[in-house]
Every structure is written in structure tokens, then in C-alpha cells.
Motif scaffolding. Structure first.
Motif, PDB file in Angstrom:
ATOM      1  N   LEU A 151      -4.242   7.255 -14.591  1.00 37.84           N
ATOM      2  CA  LEU A 151      -3.549   6.246 -13.837  1.00 37.84           C
ATOM      3  C   LEU A 151      -3.594   6.611 -12.309  1.00 37.84           C
ATOM      4  CD1 LEU A 151      -0.742   5.100 -16.457  1.00 37.84           C
ATOM      5  CD2 LEU A 151      -2.646   3.513 -15.756  1.00 37.84           C
ATOM      6  N   PRO A 152      -2.688   7.527 -11.983  1.00 40.35           N
ATOM      7  CA  PRO A 152      -2.900   7.657 -10.431  1.00 40.35           C
ATOM      8  C   PRO A 152      -4.371   7.979  -9.710  1.00 40.35           C
ATOM      9  CG  PRO A 152      -1.978   9.779 -11.498  1.00 40.35           C
ATOM     10  CD  PRO A 152      -2.258   8.478 -12.720  1.00 40.35           C
ATOM     11  N   GLY A 153      -5.223   8.340 -10.883  1.00 42.67           N
ATOM     12  CA  GLY A 153      -6.465   8.776 -10.332  1.00 42.67           C
ATOM     13  C   GLY A 153      -7.198   7.501  -9.962  1.00 42.67           C
ATOM     14  N   ALA A 210       0.947  -1.193  -0.170  1.00 49.06           N
ATOM     15  CA  ALA A 210       0.145  -0.055  -0.059  1.00 49.06           C
ATOM     16  C   ALA A 210       1.066   1.069   0.031  1.00 49.06           C
ATOM     17  CB  ALA A 210      -1.063   0.000   1.043  1.00 49.06           C
ATOM     18  N   ALA A 211       1.963   1.250   0.729  1.00 47.44           N
ATOM     19  CA  ALA A 211       2.794   2.406   0.776  1.00 47.44           C
ATOM     20  C   ALA A 211       3.574   2.744  -0.510  1.00 47.44           C
ATOM     21  CB  ALA A 211       3.832   2.306   1.727  1.00 47.44           C
ATOM     22  N   LEU A 212       3.809   1.374  -1.095  1.00 46.91           N
ATOM     23  CA  LEU A 212       4.625   1.505  -2.458  1.00 46.91           C
ATOM     24  C   LEU A 212       3.771   2.056  -3.404  1.00 46.91           C
ATOM     25  CD1 LEU A 212       7.168   0.828  -4.184  1.00 46.91           C
ATOM     26  CD2 LEU A 212       5.858  -1.301  -4.785  1.00 46.91           C
ATOM     27  N   LEU A 213       2.526   1.575  -3.519  1.00 46.38           N
ATOM     28  CA  LEU A 213       1.311   2.226  -4.417  1.00 46.38           C
ATOM     29  C   LEU A 213       1.009   3.588  -4.264  1.00 46.38           C
ATOM     30  CD1 LEU A 213      -0.857  -0.985  -4.513  1.00 46.38           C
ATOM     31  CD2 LEU A 213       0.375   0.025  -6.507  1.00 46.38           C
ATOM     32  N   THR A 243       1.486   6.601  -6.761  1.00 43.50           N
ATOM     33  CA  THR A 243       0.410   7.408  -7.247  1.00 43.50           C
ATOM     34  C   THR A 243       0.807   8.846  -7.177  1.00 43.50           C
ATOM     35  OG1 THR A 243      -1.210   6.121  -6.269  1.00 43.50           O
ATOM     36  CG2 THR A 243      -1.723   8.325  -6.490  1.00 43.50           C
ATOM     37  N   VAL A 244       1.335   9.474  -5.840  1.00 43.29           N
ATOM     38  CA  VAL A 244       2.079  10.856  -5.750  1.00 43.29           C
ATOM     39  C   VAL A 244       2.878  10.953  -6.829  1.00 43.29           C
ATOM     40  CG1 VAL A 244       3.327  12.253  -4.321  1.00 43.29           C
ATOM     41  CG2 VAL A 244       1.453  10.738  -3.254  1.00 43.29           C
ATOM     42  N   ALA A 245       4.143  10.127  -7.130  1.00 45.91           N
ATOM     43  CA  ALA A 245       5.121  10.422  -7.981  1.00 45.91           C
ATOM     44  C   ALA A 245       4.604  10.564  -9.393  1.00 45.91           C
ATOM     45  CB  ALA A 245       6.396   9.181  -8.060  1.00 45.91           C
ATOM     46  N   SER A 246       3.777   9.710  -9.705  1.00 50.09           N
ATOM     47  CA  SER A 246       3.243   9.693 -11.225  1.00 50.09           C
ATOM     48  C   SER A 246       2.220  10.989 -11.592  1.00 50.09           C
ATOM     49  CB  SER A 246       2.385   8.383 -11.591  1.00 50.09           C
ATOM     50  OG  SER A 246       1.302   8.245 -10.819  1.00 50.09           O
ATOM     51  N   TYR A 247       1.683  11.390 -10.448  1.00 48.37           N
ATOM     52  CA  TYR A 247       0.637  12.755 -10.420  1.00 48.37           C
ATOM     53  C   TYR A 247       1.618  13.975 -10.565  1.00 48.37           C
ATOM     54  CZ  TYR A 247      -2.993  15.761  -9.819  1.00 48.37           C
ATOM     55  OH  TYR A 247      -4.157  16.719 -10.122  1.00 48.37           O
ATOM     56  N   VAL A 248       2.684  13.963  -9.732  1.00 48.48           N
ATOM     57  CA  VAL A 248       3.586  15.013  -9.622  1.00 48.48           C
ATOM     58  C   VAL A 248       4.583  15.247 -10.803  1.00 48.48           C
ATOM     59  CG1 VAL A 248       5.063  16.271  -8.265  1.00 48.48           C
ATOM     60  CG2 VAL A 248       3.141  15.250  -7.230  1.00 48.48           C
ATOM     61  N   ILE A 280      -4.736   0.730  -3.602  1.00 47.59           N
ATOM     62  CA  ILE A 280      -3.827   1.142  -2.111  1.00 47.59           C
ATOM     63  C   ILE A 280      -4.791   0.481  -1.140  1.00 47.59           C
ATOM     64  CG2 ILE A 280      -3.331   2.839  -0.927  1.00 47.59           C
ATOM     65  CD1 ILE A 280      -2.850   4.555  -3.318  1.00 47.59           C
ATOM     66  N   GLY A 281      -6.097   0.679  -1.266  1.00 47.30           N
ATOM     67  CA  GLY A 281      -7.200   0.252  -0.133  1.00 47.30           C
ATOM     68  C   GLY A 281      -6.999  -1.380  -0.154  1.00 47.30           C
ATOM     69  N   TRP A 282      -7.097  -1.802  -1.265  1.00 46.35           N
ATOM     70  CA  TRP A 282      -7.079  -3.488  -1.473  1.00 46.35           C
ATOM     71  C   TRP A 282      -5.738  -3.915  -0.625  1.00 46.35           C
ATOM     72  CZ3 TRP A 282     -11.493  -5.862  -3.460  1.00 46.35           C
ATOM     73  CH2 TRP A 282     -11.289  -7.126  -3.776  1.00 46.35           C
ATOM     74  N   ALA A 283      -4.472  -3.283  -0.986  1.00 50.00           N
ATOM     75  CA  ALA A 283      -3.470  -3.778  -0.630  1.00 50.00           C
ATOM     76  C   ALA A 283      -3.171  -3.499   0.919  1.00 50.00           C
ATOM     77  CB  ALA A 283      -1.918  -2.902  -1.283  1.00 50.00           C
ATOM     78  N   ALA A 284      -3.855  -2.546   1.374  1.00 52.29           N
ATOM     79  CA  ALA A 284      -3.781  -2.303   2.765  1.00 52.29           C
ATOM     80  C   ALA A 284      -4.431  -3.214   3.494  1.00 52.29           C
ATOM     81  CB  ALA A 284      -4.282  -0.960   3.107  1.00 52.29           C
TER      82      ALA A 284
END
Length: 180
Positions: free
Chosen positions: A34-36, A3-6, A10-15, A42-46
């Protein structure tokens, strides 16, 4: 950890990708989808520690949903995007045909993808009925957007329909998964 990696992805691909691409290429909308679409993963992985098939289906639903939703916005506000220096498909497509056709094609793909939970046995056909009904609800304004004489009104109606579509699809899915 997944979840942390995803989340970092998400943040990196957006920014680092989506934001700079808005001024460079019409592909920015696809890249930004994609980041959207990553939050369900993320929720599933968490929750699970890994990503199951239904998690990937939710990712696809959100990815595909964003495209007609945002193409409708971009067409309606194409002059504002041009003034702001954003390179949007709606600015490169003077008559709106490409934007409208892509909106319709991605709406069709979204409808097909939304049926996967029922087709693969993750949800009942009660959900499948909701998914089909909502898909038809979304396809009507997507088809209207393709008519040259109705482009402006079609885009606005597609935008409104897309806002209604997502919760009207996901609430029955959650209820179905919870009850059945």
C-alpha cells in the motif's frame, strides 16, 4: 494539502504498520504494498489537487506489481528472512506452492489492470498492445514459478521479469498520453 496528507499516510503506514508487521504476520507484504503504491497518487494530487481515475489505475498497477516482484524475492531469500526473524509467506509455505500461486494470480490481475488505460480511453491501443505484450512477458515466468520442479529458477526469472516489466509498461503509457 491532499498530496501532503497522502505523503503523511505513506510514511505512517510504512513505519507504523508495515515495519512492525514484518515480524508478526505474513500479511506484511500486502500491507507494505500500500505505501509502496501511493507515490503516483501523491504526484497526481500535487499536480491536479484531486485524484482522477487514471491516478487510481496507476496506484493499482504499482500495488499489484509489488506482490509477484516481492514474492519472488522472498522465495529466493527465504532462509535469510527466517534468520532475520521476518514472518514471510515464503517461510510459512515449505514447498512454495502458495507463494507461486499468489504470484501468478497477482500477475494476472496486474495484466488486466494494465489494460484499463486503453479500455477506458485514457490511452490508445498502441499502449494497449505494449501492455498486453509486457503482460504475456511477465506471465511466462510467473507460470514457471508454479512448477514444483522449477521453483527456484522460476522465482529468479520472475524477479528479473518484474524489474523489466514496470518501466517497459510505464514508458509507453507516458509517451502515449503525451502524443495522443
Amino acid at each position: 494539502p491532499l498530496a501532503a496528507l497522502l505523503t503523511a499516510g505513506t510514511v505512517a503506514s510504512y513505519v507504523l504498520l508495515y515495519t512492525p508487521l514484518k515480524r508478526l504476520t505474513t500479511w506484511n507484504t500486502m500491507v507494505g504494498a500500500l505505501p509502496g503504491a501511493l507515490p503516483p497518487l501523491i504526484g497526481w494530487a500535487a499536480a491536479e489537487g484531486s485524484i482522477g481515475t487514471l491516478g487510481w489505475i496507476l496506484f493499482l498497477i504499482l500495488f499489484l506489481w509489488q506482490l509477484p516482484h516481492f514474492f519472488a524475492i522472498a522465495w529466493t531469500h527465504r532462509k535469510d528472512y527466517a534468520k532475520g526473524g521476518f514472518v514471510m509467506l515464503s517461510n510459512a509455505d515449505q514447498n512454495g506452492r502458495k507463494v507461486a500461486v499468489q504470484s501468478f494470480v497477482f500477475s494476472l490481475a496486474l495484466v488486466a489492470c494494465s489494460l484499463l488505460p486503453a479500455l477506458l480511453g485514457y490511452a490508445s491501443w498502441i499502449y494497449g498492445g505494449f501492455a498486453l505484450a509486457m503482460g504475456l512477458y511477465l506471465l511466462r515466468p510467473a507460470a514457471a514459478f508454479m512448477r514444483p520442479d522449477n521453483r527456484e529458477q522460476g522465482a529468479r526469472k520472475l524477479f528479473i521479469a518484474s524489474i523489466c516489466y514496470l518501466p517497459a509498461l510505464l514508458v509507453p503509457l507516458v509517451v502515449d498520453l503525451w502524443l495522443f
